[in-house]
Design a protein around this motif. Structure first.
Motif, PDB file in Angstrom:
ATOM      1  N   PHE A 164      37.301  36.635  60.637  1.00  0.00           N
ATOM      2  CA  PHE A 164      37.737  36.240  59.303  1.00  0.00           C
ATOM      3  C   PHE A 164      36.702  36.776  58.333  1.00  0.00           C
ATOM      4  N   ALA A 165      37.140  37.133  57.129  1.00  0.00           N
ATOM      5  CA  ALA A 165      36.201  37.625  56.123  1.00  0.00           C
ATOM      6  C   ALA A 165      36.559  37.046  54.769  1.00  0.00           C
ATOM      7  N   PHE A 166      35.539  36.761  53.992  1.00  0.00           N
ATOM      8  CA  PHE A 166      35.693  36.324  52.614  1.00  0.00           C
ATOM      9  C   PHE A 166      35.061  37.411  51.766  1.00  0.00           C
ATOM     10  N   VAL A 167      35.859  38.010  50.853  1.00  0.00           N
ATOM     11  CA  VAL A 167      35.414  39.201  50.127  1.00  0.00           C
ATOM     12  C   VAL A 167      35.616  39.011  48.631  1.00  0.00           C
ATOM     13  N   ARG A 168      34.603  39.433  47.853  1.00  0.00           N
ATOM     14  CA  ARG A 168      34.685  39.408  46.387  1.00  0.00           C
ATOM     15  C   ARG A 168      34.972  40.822  45.891  1.00  0.00           C
ATOM     16  N   PHE A 169      35.993  40.955  45.047  1.00  0.00           N
ATOM     17  CA  PHE A 169      36.327  42.223  44.407  1.00  0.00           C
ATOM     18  C   PHE A 169      36.208  42.039  42.904  1.00  0.00           C
ATOM     19  N   THR A 170      35.766  43.066  42.213  1.00  0.00           N
ATOM     20  CA  THR A 170      35.702  43.025  40.760  1.00  0.00           C
ATOM     21  C   THR A 170      36.917  43.757  40.234  1.00  0.00           C
ATOM     22  N   THR A 171      37.699  43.074  39.409  1.00  0.00           N
ATOM     23  CA  THR A 171      38.906  43.662  38.838  1.00  0.00           C
ATOM     24  C   THR A 171      38.829  43.547  37.329  1.00  0.00           C
ATOM     25  N   GLY A 172      39.814  44.112  36.666  1.00  0.00           N
ATOM     26  CA  GLY A 172      39.866  44.039  35.214  1.00  0.00           C
ATOM     27  C   GLY A 172      39.710  45.399  34.594  1.00  0.00           C
ATOM     28  N   ASP A 173      39.460  45.397  33.298  1.00  0.00           N
ATOM     29  CA  ASP A 173      39.328  46.643  32.550  1.00  0.00           C
ATOM     30  C   ASP A 173      37.982  46.665  31.840  1.00  0.00           C
TER      31      ASP A 173
ATOM     32  N   MET B  31      37.262  45.831  28.935  1.00  0.00           N
ATOM     33  CA  MET B  31      37.053  44.677  28.073  1.00  0.00           C
ATOM     34  C   MET B  31      36.746  43.400  28.855  1.00  0.00           C
ATOM     35  N   SER B  32      37.244  43.318  30.078  1.00  0.00           N
ATOM     36  CA  SER B  32      37.128  42.061  30.808  1.00  0.00           C
ATOM     37  C   SER B  32      37.050  42.310  32.310  1.00  0.00           C
ATOM     38  N   LYS B  33      35.920  42.022  32.889  1.00  0.00           N
ATOM     39  CA  LYS B  33      35.734  42.130  34.339  1.00  0.00           C
ATOM     40  C   LYS B  33      35.814  40.736  34.936  1.00  0.00           C
ATOM     41  N   ARG B  34      36.530  40.623  36.059  1.00  0.00           N
ATOM     42  CA  ARG B  34      36.683  39.337  36.723  1.00  0.00           C
ATOM     43  C   ARG B  34      36.452  39.502  38.215  1.00  0.00           C
ATOM     44  N   SER B  35      35.973  38.452  38.833  1.00  0.00           N
ATOM     45  CA  SER B  35      35.841  38.428  40.287  1.00  0.00           C
ATOM     46  C   SER B  35      37.100  37.813  40.869  1.00  0.00           C
ATOM     47  N   LYS B  36      37.645  38.490  41.863  1.00  0.00           N
ATOM     48  CA  LYS B  36      38.799  37.981  42.613  1.00  0.00           C
ATOM     49  C   LYS B  36      38.377  37.928  44.073  1.00  0.00           C
ATOM     50  N   PHE B  37      38.842  36.918  44.760  1.00  0.00           N
ATOM     51  CA  PHE B  37      38.420  36.707  46.142  1.00  0.00           C
ATOM     52  C   PHE B  37      39.603  36.821  47.097  1.00  0.00           C
ATOM     53  N   ALA B  38      39.319  37.378  48.264  1.00  0.00           N
ATOM     54  CA  ALA B  38      40.342  37.529  49.298  1.00  0.00           C
ATOM     55  C   ALA B  38      39.833  36.928  50.597  1.00  0.00           C
ATOM     56  N   LEU B  39      40.740  36.289  51.313  1.00  0.00           N
ATOM     57  CA  LEU B  39      40.462  35.824  52.671  1.00  0.00           C
ATOM     58  C   LEU B  39      41.216  36.771  53.597  1.00  0.00           C
TER      59      LEU B  39
ATOM     60  N   GLU C 107      40.398  49.580  50.282  1.00  0.00           N
ATOM     61  CA  GLU C 107      39.990  48.812  49.102  1.00  0.00           C
ATOM     62  C   GLU C 107      41.034  48.877  47.996  1.00  0.00           C
ATOM     63  N   ASP C 108      41.623  50.050  47.763  1.00  0.00           N
ATOM     64  CA  ASP C 108      42.632  50.186  46.711  1.00  0.00           C
ATOM     65  C   ASP C 108      43.850  49.314  46.990  1.00  0.00           C
ATOM     66  N   PHE C 109      44.261  49.244  48.268  1.00  0.00           N
ATOM     67  CA  PHE C 109      45.412  48.409  48.640  1.00  0.00           C
ATOM     68  C   PHE C 109      45.111  46.936  48.375  1.00  0.00           C
ATOM     69  N   ILE C 110      43.949  46.476  48.822  1.00  0.00           N
ATOM     70  CA  ILE C 110      43.588  45.062  48.640  1.00  0.00           C
ATOM     71  C   ILE C 110      43.499  44.731  47.146  1.00  0.00           C
ATOM     72  N   LYS C 111      42.854  45.601  46.375  1.00  0.00           N
ATOM     73  CA  LYS C 111      42.724  45.351  44.934  1.00  0.00           C
ATOM     74  C   LYS C 111      44.080  45.306  44.246  1.00  0.00           C
ATOM     75  N   SER C 112      45.000  46.194  44.627  1.00  0.00           N
ATOM     76  CA  SER C 112      46.322  46.187  43.984  1.00  0.00           C
ATOM     77  C   SER C 112      47.077  44.908  44.328  1.00  0.00           C
ATOM     78  N   GLU C 113      46.930  44.416  45.551  1.00  0.00           N
ATOM     79  CA  GLU C 113      47.566  43.153  45.931  1.00  0.00           C
ATOM     80  C   GLU C 113      46.950  41.978  45.174  1.00  0.00           C
ATOM     81  N   LEU C 114      45.637  42.017  44.978  1.00  0.00           N
ATOM     82  CA  LEU C 114      44.978  40.957  44.207  1.00  0.00           C
ATOM     83  C   LEU C 114      45.441  40.983  42.755  1.00  0.00           C
ATOM     84  N   LYS C 115      45.637  42.181  42.222  1.00  0.00           N
ATOM     85  CA  LYS C 115      46.096  42.309  40.842  1.00  0.00           C
ATOM     86  C   LYS C 115      47.498  41.721  40.704  1.00  0.00           C
TER      87      LYS C 115
END
Length: 161
Positions: free
Chosen positions: A59-68, A70-78, A122-130
């Motif tokens: 199992f993994a817990f991962v932090r991704f930085t998303t946004g543009d 103007m606004s960066k946000r942390s999103k987390f995935a399990l 990484e691109d796949f995971i980030k797009s799903e988080l978005k």
């Protein structure tokens, strides 16, 4: 034997990833006998991908930085990784063992169960988080993606009174 989890150690690793001031962006939770314990951790997502081999489950817990800009946000995935060569019994047990991990890892935007390394991209995971994040305001920064403005009448039409 029933699976257990070292809650305190796992919670400490989980909080390290949640801390925006920490360089650690991922942590794994692995099996040590019949106990789930914190495993590797790191600052580069590609290092995590290298750990996902065909003969393990983790199992993994991962932090991704998303946004543009103007606004960066942390999103987390399990992420639950189940390698192709993991036995059927272990595969089935992973699903029930995940409930133990979720007692510690409680805040995440999206959950993934993956056994194909391509899905770890990484691109796949980030797009799903978005997608999981709801509204997407990134289009406001790109003129080509804006719809044309509504036509405006030259003069206001009189309203009958």
């Amino acid at each position: 034997m029933a699976t257990k989890i070292d809650k305190e150690a796992c919670r400490e690793a989980y909080n390290l990833v949640r801390d925006d001031g920490s360089a650690v962006i991922w942590v794994t939770f692995k099996y040590e006998g019949s106990t789930i314990v914190p495993g590797e951790q790191g600052a580069e997502y590609q290092d995590f991908i290298q750990l996902c081999t065909d003969d393990i489950r983790l199992f993994a817990f991962v932090r991704f930085t998303t946004g543009d800009a103007m606004s960066k946000r942390s999103k987390f995935a399990l992420i639950t990784w189940i390698g192709e060569n993991v036995s059927g019994l272990q595969r089935a047990k992973t699903g029930t063992d995940k409930t133990l991990v979720k007692e510690v890892v409680q805040n995440f935007a999206k959950e993934f169960v993956i056994s194909d390394r391509k899905e770890l991209a990484e691109d796949f995971i980030k797009s799903e988080l978005k997608k999981a994040g709801g509204a997407n305001y990134d289009a406001q920064t790109d003129e080509r993606q804006r719809p044309p403005p509504c036509p405006q009448p030259n003069s206001p039409s009189p309203l009958p009174l």
